[in-house]
Design an enzyme around this catalytic site. Sequence first.
Site, PDB file in Angstrom:
ATOM      1  N   LYS A  22       1.001  -1.011  -0.045  1.00 20.13           N
ATOM      2  CA  LYS A  22       0.071   0.005  -0.062  1.00 20.13           C
ATOM      3  C   LYS A  22       0.957   1.250  -0.001  1.00 20.13           C
ATOM      4  CE  LYS A  22      -1.647   1.602   4.041  1.00 20.13           C
ATOM      5  NZ  LYS A  22      -1.458   3.030   4.371  1.00 20.13           N
ATOM      6  N   ASN A  23       1.861   1.445   0.846  1.00 22.69           N
ATOM      7  CA  ASN A  23       2.758   2.528   1.005  1.00 22.69           C
ATOM      8  C   ASN A  23       3.640   2.690   0.054  1.00 22.69           C
ATOM      9  OD1 ASN A  23       1.060   2.965   3.301  1.00 22.69           O
ATOM     10  ND2 ASN A  23       2.553   2.363   4.800  1.00 22.69           N
ATOM     11  N   ARG A  92      -4.186   9.770   4.230  1.00 24.73           N
ATOM     12  CA  ARG A  92      -2.836  10.616   4.291  1.00 24.73           C
ATOM     13  C   ARG A  92      -1.991  10.888   3.162  1.00 24.73           C
ATOM     14  NH1 ARG A  92      -0.133  14.267   7.899  1.00 24.73           N
ATOM     15  NH2 ARG A  92       2.221  14.070   7.655  1.00 24.73           N
ATOM     16  N   CYS A 116      -5.343   7.539   8.951  1.00 19.92           N
ATOM     17  CA  CYS A 116      -5.726   7.273  10.462  1.00 19.92           C
ATOM     18  C   CYS A 116      -5.149   8.382  11.751  1.00 19.92           C
ATOM     19  CB  CYS A 116      -4.493   5.985  10.693  1.00 19.92           C
ATOM     20  SG  CYS A 116      -4.975   4.585   9.560  1.00 19.92           S
ATOM     21  N   ARG A 121      -0.428  15.084  13.072  1.00 19.30           N
ATOM     22  CA  ARG A 121       0.226  14.682  11.664  1.00 19.30           C
ATOM     23  C   ARG A 121       0.083  15.812  10.910  1.00 19.30           C
ATOM     24  NH1 ARG A 121      -2.116   8.928   9.244  1.00 19.30           N
ATOM     25  NH2 ARG A 121       0.064   8.999   8.533  1.00 19.30           N
ATOM     26  N   PRO A 122       0.895  16.820  11.098  1.00 18.87           N
ATOM     27  CA  PRO A 122       1.043  18.064  10.415  1.00 18.87           C
ATOM     28  C   PRO A 122       1.496  17.638   8.991  1.00 18.87           C
ATOM     29  CG  PRO A 122       2.806  18.212  12.166  1.00 18.87           C
ATOM     30  CD  PRO A 122       1.650  17.038  12.465  1.00 18.87           C
ATOM     31  N   ASP A 124       4.181  20.251   7.946  1.00 13.24           N
ATOM     32  CA  ASP A 124       5.007  21.498   8.026  1.00 13.24           C
ATOM     33  C   ASP A 124       6.437  20.891   7.358  1.00 13.24           C
ATOM     34  OD1 ASP A 124       5.329  19.457  10.066  1.00 13.24           O
ATOM     35  OD2 ASP A 124       6.638  20.879  11.054  1.00 13.24           O
ATOM     36  N   ASP A 305       4.192   0.806  12.196  1.00  9.77           N
ATOM     37  CA  ASP A 305       3.255   0.116  11.825  1.00  9.77           C
ATOM     38  C   ASP A 305       2.779  -1.197  12.360  1.00  9.77           C
ATOM     39  OD1 ASP A 305       3.266   1.674   8.656  1.00  9.77           O
ATOM     40  OD2 ASP A 305       2.518   2.502  10.158  1.00  9.77           O
ATOM     41  N   ILE A 327       7.030   7.267  17.203  1.00  5.83           N
ATOM     42  CA  ILE A 327       6.822   7.990  16.094  1.00  5.83           C
ATOM     43  C   ILE A 327       5.609   8.875  15.954  1.00  5.83           C
ATOM     44  CG2 ILE A 327       6.494   7.759  13.367  1.00  5.83           C
ATOM     45  CD1 ILE A 327       9.289   6.871  14.289  1.00  5.83           C
ATOM     46  N   ARG A 397      -9.136  -0.647   4.280  1.00  6.81           N
ATOM     47  CA  ARG A 397      -7.976   0.462   3.497  1.00  6.81           C
ATOM     48  C   ARG A 397      -6.614   0.030   3.036  1.00  6.81           C
ATOM     49  NH1 ARG A 397      -6.868   5.181   6.892  1.00  6.81           N
ATOM     50  NH2 ARG A 397      -5.539   5.592   4.979  1.00  6.81           N
TER      51      ARG A 397
HETATM   52  C1  EPZ Z   1       3.693   7.084   6.414  1.00  4.88           C
HETATM   53  O1  EPZ Z   1       2.978   8.165   6.991  1.00  4.88           O
HETATM   54  C2  EPZ Z   1       3.054   5.790   6.097  1.00  4.88           C
HETATM   55  N1  EPZ Z   1       1.684   6.216   5.564  1.00  4.88           N
HETATM   56  C3  EPZ Z   1       2.472   5.469   7.587  1.00  4.88           C
HETATM   57  O2  EPZ Z   1       1.692   4.202   7.427  1.00  4.88           O
HETATM   58  C4  EPZ Z   1       3.491   5.141   8.451  1.00  4.88           C
HETATM   59  O3  EPZ Z   1       3.301   4.603   9.614  1.00  4.88           O
HETATM   60  C5  EPZ Z   1       4.625   6.180   8.729  1.00  4.88           C
HETATM   61  O4  EPZ Z   1       4.895   6.770   7.139  1.00  4.88           O
HETATM   62  C6  EPZ Z   1       5.931   6.173   9.335  1.00  4.88           C
HETATM   63  O5  EPZ Z   1       6.636   5.094   8.867  1.00  4.88           O
HETATM   64  C7  EPZ Z   1       1.836   6.049   3.924  1.00  4.88           C
HETATM   65  O6  EPZ Z   1       3.032   5.959   3.599  1.00  4.88           O
HETATM   66  C8  EPZ Z   1       0.808   6.315   3.053  1.00  4.88           C
HETATM   67  P1  EPZ Z   1       5.921  10.646   8.547  1.00  4.88           P
HETATM   68  P2  EPZ Z   1       3.580   9.489   7.053  1.00  4.88           P
HETATM   69  O7  EPZ Z   1       5.694  11.801   7.455  1.00  4.88           O
HETATM   70  O8  EPZ Z   1       4.332   9.792   5.786  1.00  4.88           O
HETATM   71  C9  EPZ Z   1       5.454  13.608  11.902  1.00  4.88           C
HETATM   72  C10 EPZ Z   1      -0.273   2.553   7.679  1.00  4.88           C
HETATM   73  O9  EPZ Z   1      -0.623   2.251   8.677  1.00  4.88           O
HETATM   74  N2  EPZ Z   1       5.409  14.756  10.657  1.00  4.88           N
HETATM   75  O10 EPZ Z   1       7.031   9.642   8.414  1.00  4.88           O
HETATM   76  O11 EPZ Z   1       2.545  10.192   7.307  1.00  4.88           O
HETATM   77  C11 EPZ Z   1       4.096  12.979  12.036  1.00  4.88           C
HETATM   78  O12 EPZ Z   1       3.210  13.661  12.669  1.00  4.88           O
HETATM   79  C12 EPZ Z   1       0.307   4.307   7.660  1.00  4.88           C
HETATM   80  O13 EPZ Z   1      -0.055   2.232   6.612  1.00  4.88           O
HETATM   81  C13 EPZ Z   1       5.630  15.963  11.181  1.00  4.88           C
HETATM   82  O14 EPZ Z   1       5.659  16.467  12.137  1.00  4.88           O
HETATM   83  O15 EPZ Z   1       4.886   9.546   8.294  1.00  4.88           O
HETATM   84  C14 EPZ Z   1       4.596  11.809  12.627  1.00  4.88           C
HETATM   85  O16 EPZ Z   1       4.543  11.973  14.154  1.00  4.88           O
HETATM   86  C15 EPZ Z   1       0.137   4.800   9.137  1.00  4.88           C
HETATM   87  N3  EPZ Z   1       5.294  17.204   9.989  1.00  4.88           N
HETATM   88  C16 EPZ Z   1       6.016  11.536  12.133  1.00  4.88           C
HETATM   89  O17 EPZ Z   1       6.291  12.622  11.756  1.00  4.88           O
HETATM   90  C17 EPZ Z   1       5.473  16.403   8.942  1.00  4.88           C
HETATM   91  O18 EPZ Z   1       5.513  17.361   7.718  1.00  4.88           O
HETATM   92  C18 EPZ Z   1       6.159  10.363  11.271  1.00  4.88           C
HETATM   93  O19 EPZ Z   1       5.515  11.097  10.012  1.00  4.88           O
HETATM   94  C19 EPZ Z   1       5.155  15.209   8.466  1.00  4.88           C
HETATM   95  C20 EPZ Z   1       5.430  14.395   9.579  1.00  4.88           C
END
Ligand code: EPZ
Length: 433
Positions: A22-23, A92, A116, A121-122, A124, A305, A327, A397
Site C-alpha cells: 500500500k505505502n 494521508r 488514520c 500529523r502536520p 510542515d 505500523d 513516531i 483501506r
Molecule cells: C507514512 O506516513 C505511512 N503512510 C504510515 O503508514 C507510517 O506509519 C509512517 O509513514 C511512518 O513510517 C503512508 O506511507 C501512506 P511520517 P507519513 O511523515 O508519511 C510527523 C499505515 O498504517 N510529521 O514519516 O504520514 C508525523 O506527525 C500508515 O500504513 C511532522 O511533524 O509518516 C509523525 O509523528 C500509518 N511533520 C512523524 O512525523 C510533517 O510534515 C512520522 O510521519 C510530516 C510528519
Amino acid sequence: MDALIVHGGKPLSGEITISGAKNAVLPILAATMLHGDEYCLHNCPDIADVRLAAAIIRCLGGRVTRRGNTLLVDTRLAVGTVIPADLMGKMRASVLFLGALLARFGEASMTMPGGCPLGRRPIDLHLDALARMGASVVLWEGEICCEAPALHGATIELQFPSVGATENVLLASMGCKGTVVLQNAAKEPEIADLAHFLQAMGGEISGIGTDTLTIRGGAPLSGATYTVMPDRIEAATFLCACAGCGGEICLHGADGRHLTPVLDVLTGAGCELCWSRKCITLRAQGRRKAPPAIETAPYPGFPTDVQAPMMAALLRMEGSCRFSETIFERRFAHVPQLRRFGAEIETEGSAALVRGVASLRPATVTGTDLRGAAALVIAALQAPGVSTIYGIKHLRRGYDNLEGKLRALGVTLSEADGGVGKNTTGNFPCHGV
Ligand code: EPZ
C-alpha cells in the site's frame, strides 16, 4: 456497521501470497501525474486507499483501469490541479499529489489530508521543503494553495526523516531546474520503490536507500511499466498472527530483508523463522517468551505500523514487555479494545507495559485505525470462541482480501450482515475540477 465475526482459538496453518505494498503504490500512483503518458503498474493491491488514489487521478482528468492486480494509468489528458476535500480527507497519501502537481503544472490546491487518527500529523516538513525549492505556500483554515512557476534546486535537511515529506520532495524534484540534495531523508523500502519507479520514468536519482538523496531535476520523463514491491507490513501482520495463535505459515512474495527488526523480535520470542527475498515461513509452538522491550523507530528500526499487531501477538507471552511508540503521539487506541479480550496492558504517555496472560476471552470490539484494527483481529484469533470486530472499513483501506487469506490459513470467519466488504464499488464522488 461493518463487522467481522471471528472464531478464535485455533493455530494457523497454510500458505498465502502477500499483496503489493500500500505505502509504495500510493506514492507511485501520485508519480503518474508527473508526466502525461501511459503507465502499467503490476502487483497493485485492491484496497480502498488505492481506489481513492485512482479517484483522485480521475478527478484530475486521468484514467485508471484495473486488470486483475495490474493498474493501467493514462494521465495524458489530466489537467486538473485541484483535489476536492472529500478525496483529500480520507487518506494521508493524498498529500503526495502536491509534489507531483507542482512539478508538472506549477500549482496545486487541496485541503489537509486525512488518514488514520494517530496524532496531529502536520505537513510542515512537506511545505517547508517545497518552499525551499521555490514554491509559495498558503495554508489557511485547512486549505493548501501552492504556486511554483519555477521550482529550483536546493539542499534540504529534514528535521525528522518523514516518509511523506521525503516522497513529496522526490516528486517535486522531478520538475525543478537544478539539483536537489535531501538530507536526513527517510529510508523506508517504499521510498526506494518510488525512487526506482521515478528512475524507470527517466528520473535521475542517486543515494537510494541512504539518508541523502540527490536528484537532478528536469530530466525528460516518460511513461513506465513497473512492479510494486511486496507489502512488508501485511507480511508482518500475518507473522504476528501466527506468533500469537501458534501453527505454521508460509508467506510467498514476502521479502525478509525488509523486516529484520520484526523477525529478530519473533525469533527472540521463540518462533522458528526461515526467510529469503521471496518467502518467509514461521512456526510457533508453545508460549511466546517476552522480548525485553520494543521501541518503534524510523527504518531500519522497528516499524511503527507493526507496533499494534506485535502487541496483540504477545498478549499471552511469558513475562512482560514495554512498548515505546516514538513516531506518533497517539498510537495506542487499540489498547482499551485489547483489554476487552482480557489483556493486561498499562499505558503511560508513549509507553505501554504488556503483561502476558495465560489465555484470552472472546470479545466485541471496534477498530479505529488500520493497524489497530489488525491487532484486534490477531487478538480475536487467539481467543477461544466467537469475537465480533466492528470498524473493519479501516482494514479494507490497507489489507487486500484479508478474510480470504485468513481462511486459507484455517480461520473460520464471516462478515456481519450489512457488512461493507471488498465488493463496495469504491466509487468516490468526483465533483469536477
Ligand atoms: C507514512 O506516513 C505511512 N503512510 C504510515 O503508514 C507510517 O506509519 C509512517 O509513514 C511512518 O513510517 C503512508 O506511507 C501512506 P511520517 P507519513 O511523515 O508519511 C510527523 C499505515 O498504517 N510529521 O514519516 O504520514 C508525523 O506527525 C500508515 O500504513 C511532522 O511533524 O509518516 C509523525 O509523528 C500509518 N511533520 C512523524 O512525523 C510533517 O510534515 C512520522 O510521519 C510530516 C510528519
